[in-house]
Design a protein around this motif. Structure first.
Motif, mmCIF file in Angstrom:
data_model
loop_
_atom_site.group_PDB
_atom_site.id
_atom_site.type_symbol
_atom_site.label_atom_id
_atom_site.label_comp_id
_atom_site.label_asym_id
_atom_site.label_seq_id
_atom_site.Cartn_x
_atom_site.Cartn_y
_atom_site.Cartn_z
ATOM 1 N N CYS A 1 0.708 -1.257 0.072
ATOM 2 C CA CYS A 1 -0.078 -0.062 -0.048
ATOM 3 C C CYS A 1 0.868 1.200 0.168
ATOM 4 N N SER A 2 2.186 1.195 0.829
ATOM 5 C CA SER A 2 3.020 2.232 1.043
ATOM 6 C C SER A 2 3.506 2.542 -0.489
ATOM 7 N N LEU A 3 3.744 1.714 -1.402
ATOM 8 C CA LEU A 3 4.424 1.774 -2.655
ATOM 9 C C LEU A 3 3.410 2.385 -3.639
ATOM 10 N N LEU A 4 2.192 1.669 -3.653
ATOM 11 C CA LEU A 4 1.008 2.488 -4.347
ATOM 12 C C LEU A 4 0.962 3.665 -4.036
ATOM 13 N N ALA A 5 0.975 4.061 -2.892
ATOM 14 C CA ALA A 5 0.694 5.634 -2.352
ATOM 15 C C ALA A 5 1.964 6.252 -2.854
ATOM 16 N N GLN A 6 3.067 5.852 -2.594
ATOM 17 C CA GLN A 6 4.082 6.813 -3.348
ATOM 18 C C GLN A 6 4.041 6.756 -4.955
ATOM 19 N N ARG A 7 3.695 5.750 -5.471
ATOM 20 C CA ARG A 7 3.580 5.973 -6.929
ATOM 21 C C ARG A 7 2.803 6.965 -7.334
ATOM 22 N N ARG A 8 1.400 7.226 -6.690
ATOM 23 C CA ARG A 8 0.346 7.928 -6.944
ATOM 24 C C ARG A 8 0.900 9.733 -6.736
ATOM 25 N N VAL A 9 1.968 9.830 -6.120
ATOM 26 C CA VAL A 9 2.522 11.307 -5.885
ATOM 27 C C VAL A 9 2.921 11.658 -7.079
ATOM 28 N N PHE A 10 3.591 11.029 -7.871
ATOM 29 C CA PHE A 10 4.029 11.651 -9.179
ATOM 30 C C PHE A 10 3.479 10.795 -10.399
ATOM 31 N N SER A 11 2.840 9.736 -10.575
ATOM 32 C CA SER A 11 2.264 9.238 -11.490
ATOM 33 C C SER A 11 0.777 8.715 -11.671
ATOM 34 N N LYS A 12 0.394 8.805 -12.825
ATOM 35 C CA LYS A 12 -1.122 8.271 -13.035
ATOM 36 C C LYS A 12 -1.307 7.049 -13.183
ATOM 37 N N GLU A 13 -0.336 6.308 -13.162
ATOM 38 C CA GLU A 13 -0.206 4.646 -13.269
ATOM 39 C C GLU A 13 -1.517 4.133 -12.417
ATOM 40 N N THR A 14 -2.329 3.250 -12.711
ATOM 41 C CA THR A 14 -3.123 2.569 -11.904
ATOM 42 C C THR A 14 -3.144 1.009 -11.953
ATOM 43 N N SER A 15 -1.792 0.562 -12.687
ATOM 44 C CA SER A 15 -1.851 -0.915 -12.710
ATOM 45 C C SER A 15 -1.454 -1.386 -11.385
ATOM 46 N N PRO A 16 -2.169 -2.574 -10.988
ATOM 47 C CA PRO A 16 -2.307 -3.339 -9.679
ATOM 48 C C PRO A 16 -0.942 -3.645 -9.238
ATOM 49 N N ILE A 17 -0.910 -4.215 -7.932
ATOM 50 C CA ILE A 17 0.108 -4.956 -7.145
ATOM 51 C C ILE A 17 -0.536 -6.279 -6.683
ATOM 52 N N SER A 18 -0.095 -7.411 -7.131
ATOM 53 C CA SER A 18 -0.811 -8.648 -6.705
ATOM 54 C C SER A 18 0.083 -8.966 -5.363
ATOM 55 N N VAL A 19 -0.555 -9.423 -4.424
ATOM 56 C CA VAL A 19 0.019 -9.918 -3.287
ATOM 57 C C VAL A 19 -0.328 -11.305 -2.961
ATOM 58 N N ASN A 20 0.685 -12.148 -2.642
ATOM 59 C CA ASN A 20 0.174 -13.766 -2.067
ATOM 60 C C ASN A 20 -0.220 -13.644 -0.805
ATOM 61 N N ILE A 21 -1.220 -14.308 -0.760
ATOM 62 C CA ILE A 21 -2.156 -14.406 0.546
ATOM 63 C C ILE A 21 -2.301 -16.087 0.955
ATOM 64 N N SER A 22 -1.610 -16.191 2.197
ATOM 65 C CA SER A 22 -1.703 -17.524 2.507
ATOM 66 C C SER A 22 -3.130 -18.060 3.221
ATOM 67 N N ALA A 23 -3.426 -19.536 3.377
ATOM 68 C CA ALA A 23 -4.806 -19.858 3.655
ATOM 69 C C ALA A 23 -5.029 -19.263 5.397
ATOM 70 N N LYS A 24 -4.060 -19.220 5.959
ATOM 71 C CA LYS A 24 -4.145 -18.884 7.499
ATOM 72 C C LYS A 24 -4.571 -17.464 7.535
ATOM 73 N N GLN A 25 -3.923 -16.463 6.741
ATOM 74 C CA GLN A 25 -4.112 -15.118 6.686
ATOM 75 C C GLN A 25 -5.480 -14.930 6.265
ATOM 76 N N ILE A 26 -6.139 -15.305 5.082
ATOM 77 C CA ILE A 26 -7.418 -15.132 4.842
ATOM 78 C C ILE A 26 -8.541 -15.745 5.691
ATOM 79 N N ALA A 27 -7.897 -16.743 6.437
ATOM 80 C CA ALA A 27 -9.174 -17.420 7.604
ATOM 81 C C ALA A 27 -9.191 -16.418 8.944
ATOM 82 N N GLN A 28 -8.296 -15.568 9.052
ATOM 83 C CA GLN A 28 -8.379 -14.640 9.982
ATOM 84 C C GLN A 28 -9.796 -13.788 10.139
ATOM 85 N N PRO A 29 -10.283 -13.777 11.205
ATOM 86 C CA PRO A 29 -11.779 -13.293 11.292
ATOM 87 C C PRO A 29 -11.822 -11.607 10.603
ATOM 88 N N ASN A 30 -10.755 -11.079 11.186
ATOM 89 C CA ASN A 30 -10.577 -9.570 10.588
ATOM 90 C C ASN A 30 -9.837 -9.381 9.381
#
Ligand code: C2E
Ligand code: MG
Ligand code: MG
Ligand code: MG
Length: 277
Positions: free
Chosen positions: A96-125
């Protein structure tokens, strides 16, 4: 037990070594230093014409006591000992921090994909925390994509799918990573709220020449097309592989042929280069 019943075997030297290694790694992960020893690298993803259409965030660990360790080695351990939660939060924050830094000087909107483990997505929050991170950095939800493996789905398919639906309603899309290497997913793949399949490098490795016939790749590409899913090929290292994939309708290419993973400065510089184009 594999030998059936009342048997015993001596632990081989290899077993002892890998046990020792695992406990060393686990111990280092428990240290307060662990999170500070992590780094993020980003590998651009390209259209078959060579235009950047996204990036994947990948973690690197340079341990003070053990040196550089590959995620292939430490992610499975982090999943077992629970360190994956803190690591996962760290990489989401960093992204998120890198996407925010890019927004400061660029109109680029191509996404960043993040790997998510089973245990992470299972967290209630999980979903709430993710949205909070994006909000804190004022990053549009559409600039983040989540990569889940088939094994992350099978632990509790219903729960994971309901979270994916919620994420999708917020504009955060999901992708299936290492497709074809996990459990046979063909019977539920069309029910999943996903936009993308990633073909694992092991299938791409089968393409040696442009004129080859690689039925597994063709089948994945045909299936994806009929389900209207985008396909990313991973580990593309040669022109022949690129041409084969492009000819067979693959949309996105990730691999050393176009770019190795970049450190965050190099990644930000990519968008500065584009400014001066
Ligand atoms: P993955 O998500 O399938 O990532 C692709 C892997 O292929 C990366 O390895 C990338 O560096 C490598 N790669 C890309 N192009 C090429 C190529 O042309 N040739 C070769 N030989 N390799 C290529 P990496 O960075 O070592 O990551 C390995 C795995 O570790 C990832 O596989 C992913 O499953 C896991 N991982 C990495 N970072 C994270 C993370 O932040 N969170 C979680 N949960 N898992 C992560
Ligand atoms: Mg991945
Ligand atoms: Mg993959
Ligand atoms: Mg892979």
């Amino acid at each position: 037990k594999n030998k059936g019943g009342d048997n015993y075997v001596f632990a081989s030297n290899n077993d002892t070594c890998s046990l020792k290694r695992h406990s060393e790694l686990s111990l280092a992960m428990k240290s307060n230093l662990f999170i500070r020893e992590l780094n993020i690298v980003l590998q651009p993803q390209y259209s078959t014409q060579g235009k950047i259409v996204g990036s994947e965030a990948l973690v690197r660990w340079q341990s003070a006591s053990l040196g550089g360790i590959s995620p292939v080695e430490f992610i499975p351990l982090a999943e077992k000992n629970g360190a994956i939660i803190e690591l996962g939060n760290w990489i989401i924050d960093k992204t998120c921090s890198l996407l925010a830094q890019r927004r400061v000087f660029s109109k680029e909107t191509s996404p960043i994909s993040v790997n998510i483990s089973a245990k992470q997505i299972a967290q209630p929050n999980f979903v709430d925390n993710l949205l909070t991170s994006l909000d804190n950095y004022q990053v549009p939800y559409s600039e983040l994509v989540l990569e889940l493996t088939e094994s992350a789905l099978v632990t509790d398919l219903k729960l994971v799918v309901s979270k994916m639906e919620l994420l999708k309603s917020k504009g955060i899309l999901c992708s299936i990573d290492d497709f074809g290497t996990g459990y046979s997913s063909l019977n539920y793949i069309h029910h999943l709220p996903i936009i993308e399949l990633k073909i694992d490098k092991c299938f791409v490795d089968d393409i040696k020449n442009e004129t080859d016939d690689v039925p597994i790749i063709n089948t994945i590409l045909q299936m994806a097309k009929s389900l209207k899913l985008r396909v990313v090929a991973e580990g593309v290292e040669s022109k022949a592989q690129l041409n084969y994939l492009a000819d067979h309708g693959c949309d996105v290419i990730q691999g050393y042929y176009f770019s190795k993973p970049l450190n965050s400065t190099q990644w930000l510089d990519k968008w500065k280069e584009k400014l001066s184009d």
